[in-house]
Motif scaffolding. Structure first.
Motif, PDB file in Angstrom:
ATOM      1  N   SER A  56      -0.706 -13.913   3.049  1.00 28.06           N
ATOM      2  CA  SER A  56       0.474 -14.381   2.324  1.00 28.06           C
ATOM      3  C   SER A  56       0.146 -14.896   0.928  1.00 28.06           C
ATOM      4  CB  SER A  56       1.192 -15.471   3.128  1.00 28.06           C
ATOM      5  OG  SER A  56       0.338 -16.570   3.362  1.00 28.06           O
ATOM      6  N   HIS A  57      -1.108 -15.250   0.668  1.00 23.93           N
ATOM      7  CA  HIS A  57      -1.493 -15.651  -0.683  1.00 23.93           C
ATOM      8  C   HIS A  57      -1.284 -14.508  -1.687  1.00 23.93           C
ATOM      9  CE1 HIS A  57      -4.210 -19.083   0.908  1.00 23.93           C
ATOM     10  NE2 HIS A  57      -3.113 -19.592   0.388  1.00 23.93           N
ATOM     11  N   TRP A  58      -1.262 -13.293  -1.179  1.00 20.04           N
ATOM     12  CA  TRP A  58      -1.071 -12.118  -2.042  1.00 20.04           C
ATOM     13  C   TRP A  58       0.393 -11.729  -2.192  1.00 20.04           C
ATOM     14  CZ3 TRP A  58      -4.678 -10.836  -5.172  1.00 20.04           C
ATOM     15  CH2 TRP A  58      -6.036 -10.851  -4.813  1.00 20.04           C
ATOM     16  N   ALA A  59       1.316 -12.455  -1.566  1.00 21.48           N
ATOM     17  CA  ALA A  59       2.710 -12.012  -1.520  1.00 21.48           C
ATOM     18  C   ALA A  59       3.298 -11.671  -2.887  1.00 21.48           C
ATOM     19  CB  ALA A  59       3.569 -13.046  -0.802  1.00 21.48           C
ATOM     20  N   PRO A  60       3.181 -12.519  -3.918  1.00 24.32           N
ATOM     21  CA  PRO A  60       3.768 -12.145  -5.214  1.00 24.32           C
ATOM     22  C   PRO A  60       3.164 -10.872  -5.800  1.00 24.32           C
ATOM     23  CG  PRO A  60       3.306 -14.500  -5.139  1.00 24.32           C
ATOM     24  CD  PRO A  60       2.637 -13.892  -3.936  1.00 24.32           C
ATOM     25  N   THR A  61       1.833 -10.740  -5.690  1.00 22.84           N
ATOM     26  CA  THR A  61       1.175  -9.524  -6.189  1.00 22.84           C
ATOM     27  C   THR A  61       1.615  -8.309  -5.390  1.00 22.84           C
ATOM     28  OG1 THR A  61      -0.775 -10.760  -6.938  1.00 22.84           O
ATOM     29  CG2 THR A  61      -1.056  -8.407  -6.570  1.00 22.84           C
ATOM     30  N   ALA A  62       1.664  -8.450  -4.067  1.00 25.11           N
ATOM     31  CA  ALA A  62       2.017  -7.315  -3.210  1.00 25.11           C
ATOM     32  C   ALA A  62       3.456  -6.859  -3.433  1.00 25.11           C
ATOM     33  CB  ALA A  62       1.792  -7.675  -1.746  1.00 25.11           C
ATOM     34  N   ARG A  63       4.359  -7.804  -3.601  1.00 22.69           N
ATOM     35  CA  ARG A  63       5.763  -7.431  -3.856  1.00 22.69           C
ATOM     36  C   ARG A  63       5.878  -6.686  -5.192  1.00 22.69           C
ATOM     37  NH1 ARG A  63       6.859 -12.945  -2.004  1.00 22.69           N
ATOM     38  NH2 ARG A  63       7.436 -12.855   0.216  1.00 22.69           N
ATOM     39  N   TRP A  64       5.159  -7.153  -6.176  1.00 20.28           N
ATOM     40  CA  TRP A  64       5.142  -6.483  -7.481  1.00 20.28           C
ATOM     41  C   TRP A  64       4.568  -5.069  -7.352  1.00 20.28           C
ATOM     42  CZ3 TRP A  64       0.364  -5.818 -10.394  1.00 20.28           C
ATOM     43  CH2 TRP A  64       0.554  -5.288 -11.666  1.00 20.28           C
ATOM     44  N   LEU A  65       3.493  -4.932  -6.600  1.00 23.94           N
ATOM     45  CA  LEU A  65       2.869  -3.626  -6.411  1.00 23.94           C
ATOM     46  C   LEU A  65       3.748  -2.669  -5.625  1.00 23.94           C
ATOM     47  CD1 LEU A  65      -0.759  -4.758  -5.488  1.00 23.94           C
ATOM     48  CD2 LEU A  65      -0.129  -3.404  -7.502  1.00 23.94           C
ATOM     49  N   SER A  66       4.569  -3.199  -4.716  1.00 19.49           N
ATOM     50  CA  SER A  66       5.311  -2.343  -3.792  1.00 19.49           C
ATOM     51  C   SER A  66       6.343  -1.457  -4.484  1.00 19.49           C
ATOM     52  CB  SER A  66       6.003  -3.193  -2.718  1.00 19.49           C
ATOM     53  OG  SER A  66       7.026  -3.993  -3.276  1.00 19.49           O
ATOM     54  N   ALA A  67       6.650  -1.726  -5.750  1.00 16.26           N
ATOM     55  CA  ALA A  67       7.566  -0.852  -6.484  1.00 16.26           C
ATOM     56  C   ALA A  67       6.969   0.535  -6.674  1.00 16.26           C
ATOM     57  CB  ALA A  67       7.914  -1.466  -7.839  1.00 16.26           C
ATOM     58  N   ARG A  68       5.642   0.621  -6.740  1.00 18.29           N
ATOM     59  CA  ARG A  68       4.982   1.907  -7.003  1.00 18.29           C
ATOM     60  C   ARG A  68       3.906   2.258  -5.978  1.00 18.29           C
ATOM     61  NH1 ARG A  68       2.693   1.734 -12.928  1.00 18.29           N
ATOM     62  NH2 ARG A  68       1.719   3.626 -12.124  1.00 18.29           N
ATOM     63  N   HIS A  69       3.568   1.309  -5.111  1.00 13.88           N
ATOM     64  CA  HIS A  69       2.473   1.517  -4.168  1.00 13.88           C
ATOM     65  C   HIS A  69       2.896   1.126  -2.754  1.00 13.88           C
ATOM     66  CE1 HIS A  69       0.621   0.740  -8.128  1.00 13.88           C
ATOM     67  NE2 HIS A  69      -0.343   1.542  -7.733  1.00 13.88           N
ATOM     68  N   ARG A  70       2.149   1.627  -1.784  1.00 20.19           N
ATOM     69  CA  ARG A  70       2.263   1.105  -0.436  1.00 20.19           C
ATOM     70  C   ARG A  70       1.294  -0.073  -0.355  1.00 20.19           C
ATOM     71  NH1 ARG A  70       0.354   3.419   5.441  1.00 20.19           N
ATOM     72  NH2 ARG A  70       1.331   1.741   6.629  1.00 20.19           N
ATOM     73  N   ALA A  71       1.835  -1.266  -0.452  1.00 20.98           N
ATOM     74  CA  ALA A  71       1.017  -2.471  -0.579  1.00 20.98           C
ATOM     75  C   ALA A  71       0.885  -3.183   0.757  1.00 20.98           C
ATOM     76  CB  ALA A  71       1.627  -3.412  -1.612  1.00 20.98           C
ATOM     77  N   VAL A  72      -0.353  -3.353   1.208  1.00 25.18           N
ATOM     78  CA  VAL A  72      -0.637  -4.014   2.482  1.00 25.18           C
ATOM     79  C   VAL A  72      -1.682  -5.102   2.241  1.00 25.18           C
ATOM     80  CG1 VAL A  72      -1.482  -3.734   4.844  1.00 25.18           C
ATOM     81  CG2 VAL A  72      -0.154  -1.891   3.770  1.00 25.18           C
ATOM     82  N   ALA A  73      -1.447  -6.280   2.779  1.00 22.38           N
ATOM     83  CA  ALA A  73      -2.422  -7.369   2.734  1.00 22.38           C
ATOM     84  C   ALA A  73      -2.917  -7.634   4.149  1.00 22.38           C
ATOM     85  CB  ALA A  73      -1.801  -8.628   2.130  1.00 22.38           C
ATOM     86  N   LEU A  74      -4.196  -7.934   4.278  1.00 22.54           N
ATOM     87  CA  LEU A  74      -4.816  -8.090   5.589  1.00 22.54           C
ATOM     88  C   LEU A  74      -5.247  -9.533   5.817  1.00 22.54           C
ATOM     89  CD1 LEU A  74      -5.989  -6.552   8.125  1.00 22.54           C
ATOM     90  CD2 LEU A  74      -8.150  -6.443   6.854  1.00 22.54           C
ATOM     91  N   ASP A  75      -4.862 -10.088   6.967  1.00 23.71           N
ATOM     92  CA  ASP A  75      -5.472 -11.338   7.432  1.00 23.71           C
ATOM     93  C   ASP A  75      -6.815 -10.956   8.047  1.00 23.71           C
ATOM     94  OD1 ASP A  75      -3.612 -13.347   6.806  1.00 23.71           O
ATOM     95  OD2 ASP A  75      -2.447 -12.999   8.619  1.00 23.71           O
ATOM     96  N   GLN A  76      -7.895 -11.349   7.410  1.00 22.83           N
ATOM     97  CA  GLN A  76      -9.198 -10.981   7.933  1.00 22.83           C
ATOM     98  C   GLN A  76      -9.555 -11.828   9.160  1.00 22.83           C
ATOM     99  OE1 GLN A  76     -12.010 -10.025   4.453  1.00 22.83           O
ATOM    100  NE2 GLN A  76     -10.279 -11.057   3.466  1.00 22.83           N
TER     101      GLN A  76
END
Length: 296
Positions: A56-76
């Motif tokens: 969830s720390h990546w949420a702002p970046t991932a939402r921004w990326l999702s306009a052009r990418h399939r953005a997935v963040a992983l809980d390691q």
């Protein structure tokens, strides 16, 4: 929004991956690993948090990326909502194999990997091991040099200094943002960062991770330098540092020189938590690199 997709990592450890973007069409038979609506046609990006972090720390970046990418963040493993088995491996190999499994099970590769701190190390180790799965790499404030035994001792003492349990989330924000001996000047973003990795328990707020597992994870990389694996990364790579972060300018520029296809960027008024301290400047720093990679 983000939807959870379970991934099976090394040794059978269950990992929580979070896909950001439009939800899939309603379908009772829908495979949760299938990309969200329209995302299957977009290039994949996998975001990896650092030690103690969470997807969830990546949420702002991932939402921004999702306009052009399939953005997935992983809980390691050991982090966020992924499993934290006490007897599981918390080695470099396990973390790298987890990301390898996530890329393959989610059908993301060849993907762009974006990693912060320990997540960046995992990303470049995987890029060296499996170049077929990685088409681009962004390293955020992670050193390639060995940190040594003194660093591990300092971290051990730091964990012992935490006044857990915290009575309230406000106390969490204040301690990590102002009172923590590691804080040189008040940093509300740092307080928010740590508030996000706390969960309420009967006696107060405690971290969602086990500090002992974090130290076990860390001790598998702090004693070694990682220049050799960095030099094996063939894909285009951007090294990003915060001006006040842990990665110094000289070492960052040496990392760029060692990389076969390295580039450099820095973010002003940012510390180690670059993407959290200065989210707009962080996005501005990585956008030209992503644009140059294209959507293929």
């Amino acid at each position: 929004m983000a939807r959870r997709i379970d991934v099976t990592g090394a040794g059978g450890v269950r990992l929580a991956a979070w896909e950001f973007g439009d939800p899939p069409k309603t379908d009772r038979g829908h495979d949760p690993a299938t990309p969200a609506s329209g995302a299957q046609d977009r290039p994949g990006v996998l975001l990896l948090h650092g030690l103690m972090g969470r997807a969830s720390h990546w949420a702002p970046t991932a939402r921004w990326l999702s306009a052009r990418h399939r953005a997935v963040a992983l809980d390691q493993r050991g982090h966020g909502r992924s499993d934290k088995p006490p007897r599981a491996a918390y080695t470099r190999e396990a973390y790298v194999e987890d990301v390898e499994a996530a890329l393959e099970q989610l059908g993301l590769g060849p993907a762009v990997l974006i990693g912060h701190a320990m997540g960046a190390l995992t990303a470049w180790q995987l890029a060296a091991k499996r170049p077929d799965l990685v088409r681009g790499l962004i390293i955020c404030d992670m050193r390639a040099s060995a940190l040594g035994a003194a660093s591990q001792h300092t971290w051990t003492e730091w964990f012992r200094a935490w006044p857990v349990p915290f009575a309230t989330l406000a106390d969490v924000r204040k301690w990590f943002g102002e009172d923590d001996p590691w804080v040189e000047r008040p940093n509300p973003a740092r307080g928010e960062f740590y508030a996000e990795v706390m969960a309420e328990s009967p006696d107060g707020w405690r971290p969602v991770f086990e500090p002992g597992q974090m130290l076990r994870s860390r001790e598998t990389w702090v004693y070694d330098a990682h220049w050799e694996e960095l030099a094996q990364v063939q894909c285009p790579t951007l090294v990003v540092r915060g001006l006040d972060g842990e990665l110094g300018r000289a070492e960052a520029q040496e990392m760029v020189r060692v990389l076969p296809s390295g580039q450099y960027a820095e973010v002003a008024d940012a510390g180690h938590l670059v993407h959290y301290d200065q989210p707009e400047a962080w996005r501005a720093a990585i956008e030209p690199f992503l644009n140059a990679l294209g959507d293929a």
